[in-house]
Design an enzyme around this catalytic site. Sequence first.
Site, PDB file in Angstrom:
ATOM      1  N   GLU A  14      -6.152   6.497  -0.911  1.00  0.00           N
ATOM      2  CA  GLU A  14      -5.921   5.229  -0.512  1.00  0.00           C
ATOM      3  C   GLU A  14      -6.604   4.471  -1.011  1.00  0.00           C
ATOM      4  O   GLU A  14      -5.721   3.421  -0.539  1.00  0.00           O
ATOM      5  CB  GLU A  14      -7.295   5.733   0.762  1.00  0.00           C
ATOM      6  CG  GLU A  14      -6.283   6.861   2.440  1.00  0.00           C
ATOM      7  CD  GLU A  14      -4.599   6.331   1.889  1.00  0.00           C
ATOM      8  OE1 GLU A  14      -4.877   5.404   2.771  1.00  0.00           O
ATOM      9  OE2 GLU A  14      -3.631   6.990   2.602  1.00  0.00           O
TER      10      GLU A  14
ATOM     11  N   HIS B 274       0.624  -0.946  -0.369  1.00  0.00           N
ATOM     12  CA  HIS B 274       0.180  -0.117   0.198  1.00  0.00           C
ATOM     13  C   HIS B 274       1.152   1.511   0.311  1.00  0.00           C
ATOM     14  O   HIS B 274       0.540   2.017  -0.746  1.00  0.00           O
ATOM     15  CB  HIS B 274      -0.669  -0.167   0.940  1.00  0.00           C
ATOM     16  CG  HIS B 274      -1.956   1.321   1.285  1.00  0.00           C
ATOM     17  ND1 HIS B 274      -3.512   1.161   1.425  1.00  0.00           N
ATOM     18  CD2 HIS B 274      -1.284   2.411   1.464  1.00  0.00           C
ATOM     19  CE1 HIS B 274      -4.207   2.154   1.786  1.00  0.00           C
ATOM     20  NE2 HIS B 274      -2.691   3.151   2.238  1.00  0.00           N
ATOM     21  N   GLU B 275       2.106   1.526   1.158  1.00  0.00           N
ATOM     22  CA  GLU B 275       3.142   2.442   0.964  1.00  0.00           C
ATOM     23  C   GLU B 275       3.695   2.871  -0.048  1.00  0.00           C
ATOM     24  O   GLU B 275       3.388   3.711  -0.889  1.00  0.00           O
ATOM     25  CB  GLU B 275       3.198   2.489   2.145  1.00  0.00           C
ATOM     26  CG  GLU B 275       2.801   2.419   3.560  1.00  0.00           C
ATOM     27  CD  GLU B 275       1.859   3.386   3.322  1.00  0.00           C
ATOM     28  OE1 GLU B 275       1.940   5.289   3.402  1.00  0.00           O
ATOM     29  OE2 GLU B 275       0.477   3.276   4.446  1.00  0.00           O
TER      30      GLU B 275
ATOM     31  N   HIS C 204       1.761   3.756  -2.870  1.00  0.00           N
ATOM     32  CA  HIS C 204       2.235   5.433  -2.740  1.00  0.00           C
ATOM     33  C   HIS C 204       2.390   6.028  -2.880  1.00  0.00           C
ATOM     34  O   HIS C 204       2.808   7.551  -4.147  1.00  0.00           O
ATOM     35  CB  HIS C 204       1.773   6.227  -1.256  1.00  0.00           C
ATOM     36  CG  HIS C 204       0.447   6.356  -0.434  1.00  0.00           C
ATOM     37  ND1 HIS C 204      -1.031   7.053  -1.549  1.00  0.00           N
ATOM     38  CD2 HIS C 204      -0.409   5.404   1.061  1.00  0.00           C
ATOM     39  CE1 HIS C 204      -1.781   6.971  -0.151  1.00  0.00           C
ATOM     40  NE2 HIS C 204      -1.743   5.785   0.349  1.00  0.00           N
TER      41      HIS C 204
END
Length: 366
Positions: free
Chosen positions: A189, A138-139, A142
């Site tokens: 997100e 997930h990060e 980003h």
Amino acid sequence: MPEESHENVPSRQRRRFEGISSRAYEHPADRSALVALRKLSGFDTVFKALSGLLPERSLRLLFLSDSVRVSDAQFAHLHDMLRDACYILDLEKVPPMYVNQDPQPNAMCIGMDEPIIVVTTGLVELLDEEEMRAVVGHEVGHALSGHSVYRTILLFLTSLALRVAWIPLGNLAIMAIVTALREWFRKSELSADRAGLLVGQDLESSMRGLMKIAGGNHLHEMNVDAFLAQAEEYEAGGDLRDSVLKILNMLPRSHPFTTVRAAELKKWAESRDYQRIMDGHYPRRDEDGNTSVTDSFRQSATSYATDVRNSKDPLMKLVSDIAGGAGDLGGRVRRGFGGFATGSPKDQPRTDRPDDESPNGSNGTV
């Protein structure tokens, strides 16, 4: 951080997406904003010039001095996950990652010049290896999308708004920007959740992680289907008053509600778009420059229109009906707000006019 070897990294059997563009997994609203920003001539230069005004350097020094930097010598299992995620999403430079002492489960990717990833001890202690792999992915998602730049701006503006709260017009102007950024960031997100799934390639682990973030480390007391049913109830339940309250509850948040994130991720995992990526058919990074801003905004508008059309939320259903030419707007709004009374409509006194019976005889929902 020096270039890392990807040999002997766990779970090498996972599919790698060489040259993948972040457009492959970005939510349409997130993608349209990013495509437009990337097309602005000199945008990156201006933002990097602003970095001197932002607390980024201070944050880097703070994490370096008061957190634990992930490496082969410290939190080695997280370091393996980080390299693995960068390998799968083909992110050339592995960003620095820190573990920060904080019982609150959280993770973030910030930075103007170079992204840095921070996870809290609360999160590390809460999640198992596969759940944590999805969070690290997930990060990294980003970082690949460039979200860290705008997240840093959001943090700065939020802090600035608190400092100038005593200036009415100045505060209103900044909060308007912050509100718009928060709406975009909530969609980002959802994009990053998809990136986490591409890295972990295990929907059940992603779901477990979201459930734990919502309800703690009590998986034996929780159930994925029941958790997703909460999202369904949240979206469809109540009347127009509840719809307004949902909006007010959401405005100050930078993240969507956890049940909503789980439902959105499951829906994407079952979509043709996800399957095409897993089959190796996805946008490539070297094609990003040819992306049309107009097409991206059109896709975003289509996505929002589809969401409104398919939503079970009372307010969204009303908007969809109005757009479709439904009549009796006043009556539908009155019924949506429960007849503007605290009791249900059937408990209200009947009017003497027979032709008013039908509008006031509903069950209080649109």
